[in-house]
Design an enzyme around this catalytic site. Sequence first.
Site, short mmCIF file in Angstrom:
data_model
loop_
_atom_site.label_atom_id
_atom_site.label_comp_id
_atom_site.label_asym_id
_atom_site.label_seq_id
_atom_site.Cartn_x
_atom_site.Cartn_y
_atom_site.Cartn_z
N ARG A 13 -55.67 -12.93 33.94
CA ARG A 13 -55.09 -11.77 34.01
C ARG A 13 -55.07 -11.25 32.64
O ARG A 13 -54.12 -10.92 32.10
CB ARG A 13 -53.85 -11.48 34.54
N GLN A 45 -60.48 -7.38 33.52
CA GLN A 45 -59.88 -6.34 34.58
C GLN A 45 -60.88 -6.06 35.63
O GLN A 45 -60.66 -5.89 36.79
CB GLN A 45 -59.58 -5.18 33.99
N ASP A 71 -61.14 -8.50 38.28
CA ASP A 71 -59.97 -9.10 38.87
C ASP A 71 -59.81 -8.39 40.31
O ASP A 71 -59.41 -7.61 40.61
CB ASP A 71 -58.62 -8.43 38.08
N SER A 128 -56.22 -7.50 41.87
CA SER A 128 -55.57 -5.88 41.58
C SER A 128 -56.56 -5.32 42.43
O SER A 128 -55.72 -4.21 42.71
CB SER A 128 -55.90 -5.87 39.96
N TYR A 176 -41.67 -13.40 29.43
CA TYR A 176 -41.18 -13.98 30.70
C TYR A 176 -39.68 -13.42 30.98
O TYR A 176 -38.79 -13.26 30.04
CB TYR A 176 -41.21 -15.48 30.40
#
Length: 375
Positions: free
Chosen positions: A120, A125, A128, A131, A224
Amino acid sequence: MPVSLFVPGETREHEKRVALVPSVANKLAKMGIECSLQSGAGLAARIPDNAFEKEGVKIVSAPVKTDLVFSVQPPSLADIEQMAPGTVLCSFIYAHREPEIVRALRDRQITCFAMELIPRITRAQAMDALSSQAALSGYAAGLMAATNLSRILPMMTTAVGSLRPAKVLVMGAGVAGLQALATAKRLGAMIEGYDVRAEVKEQVESVGGKFVDTGVSASGEGGYARELTEEEKAQVEQVITRHIQQADAVITTAAIPGRPSPKIISEAQIMGMKPGSVIIDLAAEGGGNTPLTVPGETVGVGPATIVAPLNVPSRLAEHASELYARNLQNLVGLMVKDGELAIDWEDEILAGAVLTHAGEIRNEAARKALETAEA
């Protein structure tokens, strides 16, 4: 010799997509890739064989041995046996759910790039597939919310008075969640979005939604989420419960590819919802985001209805296939240079997405999962 590609028909239940569309076949041909497709593979997506033939795709009745294989769902064990050692397979696999498939790919010495493992990162992109397919799922979820409610989404003024707009809450502001919010907004609903990541507030607001602020941020070091204290958890639950129980429709999107879905709505919260309310659970593949979800079914639970569709992108098979085929085209563009198949293992995308190669399981998590399954 041109690089050869074979695309089989999908055989798994609920799957209507195909891993190649005519427009992408044309682009692959310009890259020096000779495409063949199993007869009828595109029919469920309303793409007939002759549409592929017009772009130079060879239609075959049975699997053929080629350099590349594109598929949507994991191949069957029989399909893997039909592949020549060294074949490059690009497909969703979900290794944690498919230990036998992973073992067969390893033993057959198939080089497999699992589409759910695409890193990711910004550069990836265009490849992906998680997504691209999630965006369609979110769009479909907004429509499902509208069609499963016994009321309309937009405000409407009539000769006998006005109808208030419905309130839609989307839990999870990733790709699917943002598309669900945008679709519900276009249909006239009042929309709210919630995510444990407070930093997505601007994204929710960018599609016209109100971000549900619990007063607690789960953001931690390095981007995170951190562990919440018990007091913080109680505060979050209190705020979220109020918004769930004020909503006409709740769309949940908390899915982890290949893993069980987290339970983000409790039975108690559901029982306190408005009569006639609806939950659209996009995480049904992993068991659902509520303890009362029945994957693949629509069930009435107390005052609410829980809709838990499986393989939502497949419901939009034409466009889902088109986006997925483009993802594959961009991925294979990293492997085919000057009409020859040449995999650069220094490329972080290819290195991150490879599942098996040369008789080895290259993905550590998949290797541990298979070891656990074999223990």
